[in-house]
Write a protein that holds these residues in place. Structure first.
Motif, mmCIF file in Angstrom:
data_model
loop_
_atom_site.group_PDB
_atom_site.id
_atom_site.type_symbol
_atom_site.label_atom_id
_atom_site.label_comp_id
_atom_site.label_asym_id
_atom_site.label_seq_id
_atom_site.Cartn_x
_atom_site.Cartn_y
_atom_site.Cartn_z
ATOM 1 N N MET A 286 0.837 -1.189 0.000
ATOM 2 C CA MET A 286 0.000 0.000 0.000
ATOM 3 C C MET A 286 0.875 1.243 0.000
ATOM 4 N N ASP A 287 0.290 2.354 -0.451
ATOM 5 C CA ASP A 287 1.103 3.562 -0.557
ATOM 6 C C ASP A 287 0.227 4.803 -0.555
ATOM 7 N N PHE A 288 0.904 5.947 -0.468
ATOM 8 C CA PHE A 288 0.291 7.242 -0.703
ATOM 9 C C PHE A 288 0.756 7.712 -2.077
ATOM 10 N N PHE A 289 -0.171 8.237 -2.856
ATOM 11 C CA PHE A 289 0.156 8.604 -4.232
ATOM 12 C C PHE A 289 -0.669 9.813 -4.643
ATOM 13 N N TRP A 290 -0.034 10.699 -5.423
ATOM 14 C CA TRP A 290 -0.756 11.851 -5.990
ATOM 15 C C TRP A 290 -0.118 12.155 -7.338
ATOM 16 N N ARG A 291 -0.946 12.176 -8.365
ATOM 17 C CA ARG A 291 -0.453 12.430 -9.732
ATOM 18 C C ARG A 291 -0.999 13.749 -10.267
ATOM 19 N N LYS A 292 -0.114 14.518 -10.891
ATOM 20 C CA LYS A 292 -0.497 15.762 -11.544
ATOM 21 C C LYS A 292 -0.155 15.688 -13.035
ATOM 22 N N LEU A 293 -1.127 16.007 -13.878
ATOM 23 C CA LEU A 293 -0.893 16.035 -15.316
ATOM 24 C C LEU A 293 -0.502 17.425 -15.805
ATOM 25 N N ALA A 294 -0.483 18.373 -14.879
ATOM 26 C CA ALA A 294 -0.049 19.725 -15.218
ATOM 27 C C ALA A 294 0.819 20.271 -14.098
ATOM 28 N N PRO A 295 1.990 19.659 -13.856
ATOM 29 C CA PRO A 295 2.857 20.158 -12.783
ATOM 30 C C PRO A 295 3.293 21.589 -13.073
#
Length: 481
Positions: A286-295
């Motif tokens: 398990m993990d913490f994750f955050w994705r941005k397509l417009a950094p």
């Protein structure tokens, strides 16, 4: 369903056929679904999500309950008290949660969606890759390639929604071609050992009396009610633990010997109350994750939007997966329905997720790191300090004692946990800290019960249990996923 509610037609490419849950259960009691190793694990619709579903999709929760999904009202959890706060109060009905094995939830929601005009579900389809002709960012996704039977096809669309979860690899080829995606990743060390049970005829679930589990610095023992008369017992340990993280926890004898020495958990697995229906299954990663397509505001990909665990996730112990997935999808549907330039939609979606979930997600990440620090101290991997002792005591008082003693404090705590208020709302009220102090010092039957439920075997006793079942050498636990 979020898009359908706004009049937007949707085509869903689904790998699996709709199969009755009982037909998915293997001989050893495990529900199996390709690519979803946790499909047999309990899932929750927190009260904030349940309340939203009642507003948005009339009849859905009733259909889910008819399929076996369990409604857990607050009265099942309210502690007995010396005062009248233990009786139901206005607003308590809004704290009801829905609980079930994932397969049952999915089946009920899919049947509801299939009856909606404008929703097309194509089963037995495997998505292969996203389609884009661009050589540099921003990459415009204009469709996807998929496999159906022995044939490969293409589907053209202005918008592709990726709801394939944490295992998705759809965006990887575009990243390799130069898309600069902003990903944050933090690995959780939690490892779950779980076993499914079913009530015997004529038996009832015991009251939780406060929180559903008991929290210690080096392990958690908890109960998850599920659909029908099913429930799940879990022991959660840390993968860095030199004593508890052991293959032997997958042995039913070891697993149940430990639970029977934790009074709050032991009530559930009394032989006359319930029988096991599965082996002990280990799962982690398990993990913490955050994705941005417009950094930094620089849009990298157009026409592609990740939702649910594909874009944001946390340790499942916080129970946010289903809730964030549904609420986040509703946010995206609202943005796309309102129109605008593709670049603007990506930015608006990214900003809306930040506004709605970032503070909650960040607080849970902080709690995760604090839990890790407390574990390291308890396991002897870090020195004990005044601060570490104080942190351990506060968690014990607020998680194990006060919610079991005081109904008012319990309500304040679960409102935050269930998403009705912000996660830190309860801690910002001085009156709640007075309740914590009073719960821990005022003598009475409630405090005696809370202390009894917070008992546990020592680390040495657990090591003895492991050794008594023939595990003389330390062997790392086998984790399925």
């Amino acid at each position: 369903m979020a898009f359908n509610r706004r009049g937007i037609p949707v085509t869903i490419l689904e790998r699996d056929e709709l199969i009755n849950v009982e037909d998915q259960i293997t001989r050893n009691g495990i529900i199996q679904r390709r690519g979803v190793p946790h499909t047999m694990q309990p899932h929750f619709f927190l009260s904030s999500l349940r309340n939203a579903l009642n507003r948005w999709y009339p009849g859905l929760t009733e259909q889910m309950v008819a399929a076996g999904v369990k409604e857990v009202p607050v009265e099942q959890c309210l502690p007995c008290s010396r005062n009248c706060d233990a009786i139901l109060k206005p607003g308590d009905e809004d704290l009801t949660v829905l609980a079930s094995r994932r397969a049952v939830l999915e089946q009920a929601m899919r049947k509801y969606a299939e009856r909606k005009d404008g929703i097309t579900i194509r089963s037995s389809v495997k998505v292969l890759r996203l389609l884009t002709d661009d050589k540099q960012a921003p990459f415009k996704v204009h469709g996807l390639e998929y496999e159906e039977g022995d044939e490969t096809h293409t589907l053209t669309s202005d918008v592709i929604i990726d709801a394939s979860g944490r295992m998705t690899r759809l965006l990887e080829p575009i990243i390799e071609r130069g898309a600069r995606v902003g990903d944050f990743h933090y690995k959780s060390n939690s490892a779950y050992f779980t076993r499914h049970y079913r009530l015997r005829p004529g038996q009832d679930f015991p009251k939780f009396v406060g929180m559903p589990g008991v929290l210690f610095d080096d392990l958690v023992a908890t109960t998850f009610v599920a659909d029908g008369t099913n429930f799940v017992m879990s022991i959660v340990v840390n993968q860095d633990d030199p004593v508890l993280y052991d293959r032997a926890l997958s042995k039913p004898g070891v697993f149940e010997d430990i639970l029977r020495r934790i009074p709050k958990a032991a009530r559930w697995i009394e032989p006359e109350r319930a029988k096991p229906t599965s082996p002990v299954v280990g799962w982690a990663n398990m993990d913490f994750f955050w994705r941005k397509l417009a950094p930094d505001g620089d849009v990298q990909v157009l026409g592609y939007f990740p939702v649910g665990d594909t874009v944001i996730r946390s340790n499942p112990k916080f129970g946010r997966g289903c809730t964030w997935s549904v609420l986040g999808s509703d946010i995206l549907a609202d943005i796309l329905a309102s129109g605008g330039l593709p670049e603007e939609q990506v930015i608006r979606y990214q900003n809306a997720l930040e506004e709605r979930f970032r503070s909650e997600w960040a607080m849970m990440l902080t709690v995760e790191k604090e839990d890790q620090a407390r574990f390291e101290t308890r396991a002897g991997l870090a020195p004990k300090t005044v601060r570490s002792r104080a942190a351990s005591a506060v968690v014990h008082w607020t998680s194990n004692i006060a919610p079991t003693v005081g109904p008012t404090f319990y309500r304040e705590l679960v409102k935050a946990y269930y998403g009705v208020t912000s996660p830190a709302a309860w801690a910002k009220k001085p009156s709640n800290w007075l309740r914590v102090m009073r719960a821990n010092i005022v003598p009475g039957a409630s405090l005696r019960l809370a202390r009894k439920y917070a008992e546990r075997p020592s680390r040495e006793e657990i090591a003895g249990i492991i050794a008594s079942h023939g595990s003389t050498e330390k062997t790392p636990a086998h984790i399925d996923a």
